[in-house]
Design a protein around this motif. Structure first.
Motif, PDB file in Angstrom:
ATOM      1  N   UNK A  91      47.136  41.331  39.379  1.00  0.00           N
ATOM      2  CA  UNK A  91      45.917  42.099  39.624  1.00  0.00           C
ATOM      3  C   UNK A  91      46.023  42.880  40.924  1.00  0.00           C
ATOM      4  N   UNK A  92      46.576  42.275  41.959  1.00  0.00           N
ATOM      5  CA  UNK A  92      46.744  42.993  43.225  1.00  0.00           C
ATOM      6  C   UNK A  92      47.652  44.205  43.048  1.00  0.00           C
ATOM      7  N   UNK A  93      48.730  44.039  42.273  1.00  0.00           N
ATOM      8  CA  UNK A  93      49.611  45.177  42.011  1.00  0.00           C
ATOM      9  C   UNK A  93      48.890  46.314  41.298  1.00  0.00           C
ATOM     10  N   UNK A  94      47.970  45.967  40.398  1.00  0.00           N
ATOM     11  CA  UNK A  94      47.191  46.984  39.680  1.00  0.00           C
ATOM     12  C   UNK A  94      46.263  47.749  40.611  1.00  0.00           C
ATOM     13  N   UNK A  95      45.719  47.052  41.612  1.00  0.00           N
ATOM     14  CA  UNK A  95      44.680  47.652  42.450  1.00  0.00           C
ATOM     15  C   UNK A  95      45.196  48.194  43.786  1.00  0.00           C
ATOM     16  N   UNK A  96      46.474  47.944  44.114  1.00  0.00           N
ATOM     17  CA  UNK A  96      46.926  48.197  45.479  1.00  0.00           C
ATOM     18  C   UNK A  96      46.872  49.667  45.887  1.00  0.00           C
ATOM     19  N   UNK A  97      46.929  50.590  44.943  1.00  0.00           N
ATOM     20  CA  UNK A  97      46.884  52.017  45.296  1.00  0.00           C
ATOM     21  C   UNK A  97      45.513  52.635  45.087  1.00  0.00           C
ATOM     22  N   UNK A  98      44.543  51.823  44.723  1.00  0.00           N
ATOM     23  CA  UNK A  98      43.207  52.344  44.467  1.00  0.00           C
ATOM     24  C   UNK A  98      42.340  52.227  45.715  1.00  0.00           C
ATOM     25  N   UNK A  99      41.553  53.249  45.938  1.00  0.00           N
ATOM     26  CA  UNK A  99      40.627  53.298  47.062  1.00  0.00           C
ATOM     27  C   UNK A  99      39.216  53.080  46.536  1.00  0.00           C
ATOM     28  N   UNK A 100      38.470  52.218  47.196  1.00  0.00           N
ATOM     29  CA  UNK A 100      37.109  51.907  46.769  1.00  0.00           C
ATOM     30  C   UNK A 100      36.114  52.353  47.837  1.00  0.00           C
ATOM     31  N   UNK A 101      34.928  52.680  47.387  1.00  0.00           N
ATOM     32  CA  UNK A 101      33.845  53.013  48.319  1.00  0.00           C
ATOM     33  C   UNK A 101      33.125  51.758  48.783  1.00  0.00           C
ATOM     34  N   UNK A 102      33.154  50.725  47.948  1.00  0.00           N
ATOM     35  CA  UNK A 102      32.478  49.474  48.283  1.00  0.00           C
ATOM     36  C   UNK A 102      33.050  48.362  47.417  1.00  0.00           C
ATOM     37  N   UNK A 103      32.841  47.131  47.873  1.00  0.00           N
ATOM     38  CA  UNK A 103      33.255  45.946  47.139  1.00  0.00           C
ATOM     39  C   UNK A 103      32.037  45.038  47.001  1.00  0.00           C
ATOM     40  N   UNK A 104      31.812  44.543  45.776  1.00  0.00           N
ATOM     41  CA  UNK A 104      30.745  43.578  45.515  1.00  0.00           C
ATOM     42  C   UNK A 104      31.394  42.332  44.934  1.00  0.00           C
ATOM     43  N   UNK A 105      30.982  41.156  45.441  1.00  0.00           N
ATOM     44  CA  UNK A 105      31.645  39.914  45.070  1.00  0.00           C
ATOM     45  C   UNK A 105      30.628  38.793  44.953  1.00  0.00           C
ATOM     46  N   UNK A 106      30.768  37.966  43.925  1.00  0.00           N
ATOM     47  CA  UNK A 106      29.998  36.729  43.865  1.00  0.00           C
ATOM     48  C   UNK A 106      30.243  35.929  45.137  1.00  0.00           C
ATOM     49  N   UNK A 107      29.241  35.195  45.565  1.00  0.00           N
ATOM     50  CA  UNK A 107      29.393  34.419  46.798  1.00  0.00           C
ATOM     51  C   UNK A 107      30.079  33.079  46.585  1.00  0.00           C
ATOM     52  N   UNK A 108      30.487  32.742  45.354  1.00  0.00           N
ATOM     53  CA  UNK A 108      31.158  31.466  45.104  1.00  0.00           C
ATOM     54  C   UNK A 108      32.624  31.531  45.526  1.00  0.00           C
ATOM     55  N   UNK A 109      33.162  30.364  45.914  1.00  0.00           N
ATOM     56  CA  UNK A 109      34.478  30.291  46.549  1.00  0.00           C
ATOM     57  C   UNK A 109      35.574  30.903  45.704  1.00  0.00           C
ATOM     58  N   UNK A 110      35.591  30.642  44.404  1.00  0.00           N
ATOM     59  CA  UNK A 110      36.692  31.134  43.574  1.00  0.00           C
ATOM     60  C   UNK A 110      36.758  32.657  43.553  1.00  0.00           C
ATOM     61  N   UNK A 111      35.597  33.316  43.671  1.00  0.00           N
ATOM     62  CA  UNK A 111      35.586  34.780  43.726  1.00  0.00           C
ATOM     63  C   UNK A 111      35.979  35.277  45.108  1.00  0.00           C
ATOM     64  N   UNK A 112      35.502  34.613  46.150  1.00  0.00           N
ATOM     65  CA  UNK A 112      35.897  34.983  47.508  1.00  0.00           C
ATOM     66  C   UNK A 112      37.415  34.872  47.687  1.00  0.00           C
ATOM     67  N   UNK A 113      37.996  33.802  47.159  1.00  0.00           N
ATOM     68  CA  UNK A 113      39.447  33.628  47.261  1.00  0.00           C
ATOM     69  C   UNK A 113      40.196  34.709  46.479  1.00  0.00           C
ATOM     70  N   UNK A 114      39.689  35.024  45.301  1.00  0.00           N
ATOM     71  CA  UNK A 114      40.309  36.084  44.487  1.00  0.00           C
ATOM     72  C   UNK A 114      40.270  37.404  45.224  1.00  0.00           C
ATOM     73  N   UNK A 115      39.119  37.759  45.766  1.00  0.00           N
ATOM     74  CA  UNK A 115      38.987  39.005  46.504  1.00  0.00           C
ATOM     75  C   UNK A 115      39.936  39.044  47.688  1.00  0.00           C
ATOM     76  N   UNK A 116      39.993  37.955  48.462  1.00  0.00           N
ATOM     77  CA  UNK A 116      40.852  37.923  49.640  1.00  0.00           C
ATOM     78  C   UNK A 116      42.306  38.185  49.264  1.00  0.00           C
ATOM     79  N   UNK A 117      42.736  37.672  48.109  1.00  0.00           N
ATOM     80  CA  UNK A 117      44.124  37.859  47.696  1.00  0.00           C
ATOM     81  C   UNK A 117      44.394  39.284  47.218  1.00  0.00           C
TER      82      UNK A 117
END
Length: 213
Positions: A45-71
């Motif tokens: 997933x990181x390889x898919x997104x690494x060249x994309x630029x975002x205006x904002x990021x929205x994330x569930x506040x639960x740990x599994x989503x925070x960890x996914x986002x951080x990676x």
């Protein structure tokens, strides 16, 4: 006349957890990722997104989503405003959380819940209408911040049930039909038609290998 606005939502499910492997309903339990088992999916997933630029990021506040986002945005954490939002949490499965299909399949209330596509809430939990209301409020707040003549791209890290509901709403398919596996998701494209944002397309993220040249 000003050009029509465009909005892309890149909606991805968190990586795999121990409860995913055990096929337990997680709901709003704060279960962490199963590491290192989750890493292959997260790396893809990181390889898919690494060249994309975002205006904002929205994330569930639960740990599994925070960890996914951080990676998946490692090294770019400060590049875009990030919003941790409880409205993006998984459906609350109430008394079914921590349990499996095999444990529940003989219970009449469970069968009613499945057959109703979640319209009947599980004991102590949310109905899909409850989920829909909080996601509607989140989506309204999101698009209220988007110019109808601008181009916007937002990354959303959430859960399987949230993705199912967004697919039901924007793709017109049944709730149980809209599942995605861990560390995968959908790219929704919206065009502003002068009155509001209308979904014009939906595609898989990451792009399936069979669809790449």
């Amino acid at each position: 006349m000003a050009a029509a606005g465009r909005l892309e939502l890149v909606v991805v499910r968190h990586g795999v957890t121990q409860w995913n492997r055990e096929r337990r309903y997680q709901g709003q339990r704060d279960i962490p990722l199963l590491l290192p088992d989750a890493l292959p999916g997260l790396d893809r997933l990181r390889g898919e997104l690494e060249k994309q630029i975002f205006d904002a990021v929205h994330c569930s506040d639960l740990t599994r989503c925070r960890q996914t986002l951080a990676h998946v945005i490692e090294g770019r954490e400060r590049a875009w405003p990030t919003h941790f939002d409880a409205r993006l949490r998984e459906l609350d499965f109430g008394d079914y959380e921590g349990r499996t299909y095999d444990e529940l399949k003989s219970q009449p209330f469970y069968r009613t819940w499945i057959d109703s596509e979640g319209r009947q809430p599980p004991p102590g939990g949310e109905s899909t209408a409850d989920l829909r209301r909080r996601l509607d409020a989140w989506f309204t707040d999101l698009v209220d911040g988007c110019s109808p003549h601008g181009h916007h791209r937002t990354l959303v890290v959430c859960h399987g049930g949230v993705t199912r509901e967004l697919r039901r709403r924007f793709e017109g398919i049944g709730f149980w039909e809209g599942g995605v596996v861990q560390a995968e998701g959908r790219r929704f494209t919206f065009i502003h038609d002068g009155e509001g944002w209308q979904c014009s397309s939906s595609s898989a993220v990451p792009v399936p290998a069979s669809a790449t040249p």
